[in-house]
Write an enzyme that holds these catalytic residues in place. Structure first.
Site, mmCIF file in Angstrom:
data_model
loop_
_atom_site.group_PDB
_atom_site.id
_atom_site.type_symbol
_atom_site.label_atom_id
_atom_site.label_comp_id
_atom_site.label_asym_id
_atom_site.label_seq_id
_atom_site.Cartn_x
_atom_site.Cartn_y
_atom_site.Cartn_z
ATOM 1 N N TYR A 141 -3.541 5.829 -1.225
ATOM 2 C CA TYR A 141 -2.372 5.144 -0.678
ATOM 3 C C TYR A 141 -1.375 6.176 -0.153
ATOM 4 C CZ TYR A 141 2.110 2.882 -0.262
ATOM 5 O OH TYR A 141 3.317 2.465 0.234
ATOM 6 N N LYS A 145 -0.301 6.871 3.784
ATOM 7 C CA LYS A 145 1.074 6.774 4.274
ATOM 8 C C LYS A 145 1.513 8.080 4.933
ATOM 9 C CE LYS A 145 3.559 3.822 4.121
ATOM 10 N NZ LYS A 145 3.775 2.740 5.117
#
Length: 330
Positions: A141, A145
């Site tokens: 994650y 990002k």
């Protein structure tokens, strides 16, 4: 009256942003997936554009809008979601920024995350000038990002007017899904299923302040700059003690070493999940908790005028909303 195109409007931050934009007199067109729950947009004067971040015709969906708030992202700490994280967060960002160029969007606010920045040494708060090496970011994650933010940086260098905002950990109403913070901290406390806690810390902010930060970034942000949208650094124990004051429920008093939940998470994800059991604790989530994630939002406060609502208020708003929506009985 400006028209704003918003992705992620059905989510936690997006729903608060849509409400703020409507209050400030903007017309709003929200991109919603075909299977999205629309509870957070019910009763609002919002034009819905059905589609996905990876659709080839996004430019047509954005025609007639002047500004774009790209808030949508796939948020998951499960290692099995690796491919979807990169597809939605990285390729989806690349696609929608290209579509915005085609549609003639004048200005873009891209919602990154403090996850893309990383963490400091020795638990010290860090600001926008810090960048952990991508290989040191824990989990896919955070890495997705980071790479998604790089897509925004490249698009800005190619001539698009983009401001990047990096929210920390929002708390408040309209946490529909809910987020890991809402589920694993607030709701577990309310449901009396948190007997112990892990020694860690986070930066928290009222979700309404995050929404305000997006609008302020549109109005005042410098093209190509990034702004941490955060407020107060608290240990997990300090946050739970505030929740205890609000709810009257006892906060856990015993902490446990990280190796215990890490062992449980490893068994959950690596052994039981392949056998069909739904895992309950993500390995990457436990690994993240081993390093307090503290941030300094002074730049957004001084340059944008980012509000700093007390976290106690944010927690109370979150508790009241969860109770009113039937997530827990009081």
């Amino acid at each position: 009256m400006k028209k704003a195109f918003v992705t992620g409007g059905t989510g936690f931050v997006g729903a608060n942003l849509v409400r703020l934009l409507l209050k400030e007199g903007y017309q709003v067109r929200a991109l919603v997936r075909r299977n999205s729950r629309l509870d957070n947009l019910q009763g609002l004067d919002v034009e819905l554009a059905q589609g996905d971040l990876t659709d080839p015709d996004l430019a047509a969906q954005m025609m007639g809008c002047e500004v774009l708030f790209h808030v949508a992202a796939h948020y998951s700490l499960w290692q099995t979601d690796r491919d979807r994280l990169y597809q939605v967060n990285v390729l989806g960002t690349r696609n929608i920024l290209a579509a915005a160029r085609q549609a003639g969007i004048e200005r873009i606010v891209y919602t990154s995350s403090v996850a893309a920045i990383g963490v400091g040494d020795h638990d010290q708060p860090i600001d926008e000038t810090h960048q952990s090496p991508v290989e040191e970011l824990v989990g896919h994650y955070k890495k997705s990002k980071y790479w998604a933010e790089q897509e925004a940086v490249k698009a800005c260098q190619a001539g698009q007017d983009i401001v990047i905002v990096n929210p920390s950990t929002p708390i408040g109403a309209w946490d529909l899904k809910p987020t890991p913070t809402g589920e694993d901290l607030i709701l577990r406390m309310l449901r009396r299923t948190m007997p112990v806690y892990v020694e860690t810390g986070l930066n928290f902010i009222h979700v309404e302040d995050v929404a305000q930060g997006h609008l302020l970034a549109l109005q005042k942000g410098k093209t190509g700059d990034r702004y941490i949208l955060g407020h107060q650094n608290l240990t997990l124990k300090q946050l739970l003690d505030q929740l205890s004051q609000i709810t009257g429920l006892p906060a856990p008093t015993r902490s446990i070493p990280a190796w215990i939940p890490l062992s449980v998470a490893w068994v959950d994800e690596r052994i039981l999940a392949p056998l069909g059991k739904t895992p309950t604790i993500p390995i990457d989530g436990v690994k993240m908790s081993q390093h307090p994630m503290y941030y300094d939002a002074a730049k957004a406060v001084s340059e944008l005028g980012l509000p700093q609502t007390p976290i106690y208020t944010a927690l109370k708003d979150a508790v009241d909303w969860f109770v009113s929506k039937g997530y827990v009985e009081r």
